[in-house]
Design an enzyme around this catalytic site. Sequence first.
Site, PDB file in Angstrom:
ATOM      1  N   SER A   9       0.841  -1.202   0.000  1.00 12.30           N
ATOM      2  CA  SER A   9       0.000   0.000   0.000  1.00 12.30           C
ATOM      3  C   SER A   9       0.871   1.245   0.000  1.00 12.30           C
ATOM      4  O   SER A   9       1.644   1.473   0.932  1.00 12.30           O
ATOM      5  CB  SER A   9      -0.905   0.017   1.236  1.00 12.30           C
ATOM      6  N   HIS A  34      -1.271  -1.284  -4.204  1.00  7.33           N
ATOM      7  CA  HIS A  34      -2.536  -1.028  -3.513  1.00  7.33           C
ATOM      8  C   HIS A  34      -2.671   0.468  -3.237  1.00  7.33           C
ATOM      9  O   HIS A  34      -1.801   1.079  -2.606  1.00  7.33           O
ATOM     10  CB  HIS A  34      -2.554  -1.831  -2.201  1.00  7.33           C
ATOM     11  N   ASP A  36      -4.944   3.408  -1.564  1.00  7.46           N
ATOM     12  CA  ASP A  36      -5.992   3.660  -0.581  1.00  7.46           C
ATOM     13  C   ASP A  36      -6.605   5.047  -0.755  1.00  7.46           C
ATOM     14  O   ASP A  36      -6.000   6.051  -0.418  1.00  7.46           O
ATOM     15  CB  ASP A  36      -5.408   3.525   0.833  1.00  7.46           C
ATOM     16  N   MET A  38      -9.320   7.656   0.373  1.00 10.58           N
ATOM     17  CA  MET A  38     -10.166   7.973   1.532  1.00 10.58           C
ATOM     18  C   MET A  38     -10.765   9.362   1.383  1.00 10.58           C
ATOM     19  O   MET A  38     -10.080  10.296   0.956  1.00 10.58           O
ATOM     20  CB  MET A  38      -9.333   7.927   2.818  1.00 10.58           C
ATOM     21  N   HIS A  67      -8.502   0.744  -3.732  1.00 12.57           N
ATOM     22  CA  HIS A  67      -9.416   0.482  -2.608  1.00 12.57           C
ATOM     23  C   HIS A  67     -10.132   1.785  -2.250  1.00 12.57           C
ATOM     24  O   HIS A  67      -9.520   2.698  -1.711  1.00 12.57           O
ATOM     25  CB  HIS A  67      -8.565  -0.045  -1.428  1.00 12.57           C
ATOM     26  N   MET A  69     -12.403   3.911  -0.061  1.00 13.44           N
ATOM     27  CA  MET A  69     -13.036   4.076   1.249  1.00 13.44           C
ATOM     28  C   MET A  69     -13.775   5.400   1.192  1.00 13.44           C
ATOM     29  O   MET A  69     -13.369   6.387   1.802  1.00 13.44           O
ATOM     30  CB  MET A  69     -11.961   4.057   2.348  1.00 13.44           C
ATOM     31  N   MET A 138     -10.905  -6.727   5.653  1.00 14.66           N
ATOM     32  CA  MET A 138     -10.075  -5.771   6.385  1.00 14.66           C
ATOM     33  C   MET A 138      -9.570  -6.437   7.665  1.00 14.66           C
ATOM     34  O   MET A 138     -10.346  -7.017   8.422  1.00 14.66           O
ATOM     35  CB  MET A 138     -10.880  -4.510   6.765  1.00 14.66           C
ATOM     36  N   ASP A 174      -6.378  -6.940   3.888  1.00 18.64           N
ATOM     37  CA  ASP A 174      -5.796  -5.599   3.961  1.00 18.64           C
ATOM     38  C   ASP A 174      -5.777  -5.092   5.392  1.00 18.64           C
ATOM     39  O   ASP A 174      -6.824  -4.972   6.025  1.00 18.64           O
ATOM     40  CB  ASP A 174      -6.643  -4.663   3.083  1.00 18.64           C
TER      41      ASP A 174
HETATM   42  C1  DX5 Z   1      -6.209   0.898   5.975  1.00 21.08           C
HETATM   43  C2  DX5 Z   1      -5.779   0.767   4.532  1.00 21.08           C
HETATM   44  C3  DX5 Z   1      -4.711  -0.265   4.384  1.00 21.08           C
HETATM   45  C4  DX5 Z   1      -3.459   0.088   5.130  1.00 21.08           C
HETATM   46  C5  DX5 Z   1      -2.487  -1.053   5.146  1.00 21.08           C
HETATM   47  O1  DX5 Z   1      -7.132   1.899   6.085  1.00 21.08           O
HETATM   48  O2  DX5 Z   1      -6.870   0.397   3.717  1.00 21.08           O
HETATM   49  O3  DX5 Z   1      -4.440  -0.526   3.024  1.00 21.08           O
HETATM   50  O4  DX5 Z   1      -2.845   1.205   4.633  1.00 21.08           O
HETATM   51  O5  DX5 Z   1      -1.364  -0.671   5.888  1.00 21.08           O
HETATM   52  P1  DX5 Z   1      -0.662  -1.622   6.937  1.00 21.08           P
HETATM   53  O6  DX5 Z   1      -0.228  -2.825   6.184  1.00 21.08           O
HETATM   54  O7  DX5 Z   1       0.461  -0.809   7.469  1.00 21.08           O
HETATM   55  O8  DX5 Z   1      -1.705  -1.971   7.975  1.00 21.08           O
HETATM   56 ZN    ZN Z   2      -6.504  -0.590   1.635  1.00 22.21          ZN
END
Ligand code: DX5
Ligand code: ZN
Length: 214
Positions: A9, A34, A36, A38, A67, A69, A138, A174
């Site tokens: 990620s 990956h 993320d 948000m 991903h 969110m 998750m 994840d």
């Molecule tokens: C959490 C994210 C993950 C996260 C993973 O909100 O969706 O992808 O960044 O990071 P680690 O592996 O450090 O938990």
């Molecule tokens: Zn993620």
Amino acid sequence: MTEILIAPSILSADFAAMGEAVRNLEKWKADWVHCDVMDGEFVPNITFGMPMVEALRRNTKMFLDVHLMIVKPERYVERFVKAGADLVTFHPEASEDPHGTIAKIKAAGAKAGIVLNPDIPCEVAKEFIGEVDLIMLMGVFPGFGGQKFITEVMEKISELKEMTKGTSVLVELDGGVTLDNAPEMKRRGLDVMVAGNAVFKAEDPALAIAGLKA
Ligand code: DX5
Ligand code: ZN
């Protein structure tokens, strides 16, 4: 058994040097990238959107695992695919029409997946199995990298692998992956593993990726 795929990620990478981060990921033999996304509403944090995916796409040919969110992902999925996402996952409870959202992602030309938060039972995924390419569990409540893995989620990997048996649906996990808990995830048949801090905060990220795969 096919080899597990590692999807680092970039949330844990240096945001001022993302081009370098993805080029490093290729060198370090990661499989997917990956991303993320948000929105500050579905989760209490804000990261980046389509422009970042588009910029990453210009810098790498790697598989972009996006991903979302975000609330009402249906508003943006086509634009993420257009920006270069190979896979778009979203949280069904955030969507007013999760089945329609999956259809939209696929029609736009990408693979589609749903994500289950730690407190959402695997049962919820059942009605989506015939439609999605992947289901992501998750291991932490989303919002931040570097959180501790919620051990109860381990059992959900086995449950979901059983539910998806005989289909081509991949199971991804994840959040909270470490060199210590990765072996058990693999034993349970996990297909794709996201790792933020375990890769980017490692002294030797290439070795960390090799270790997660081994
Ligand atoms: C959490 C994210 C993950 C996260 C993973 O909100 O969706 O992808 O960044 O990071 P680690 O592996 O450090 O938990
Ligand atoms: Zn993620």
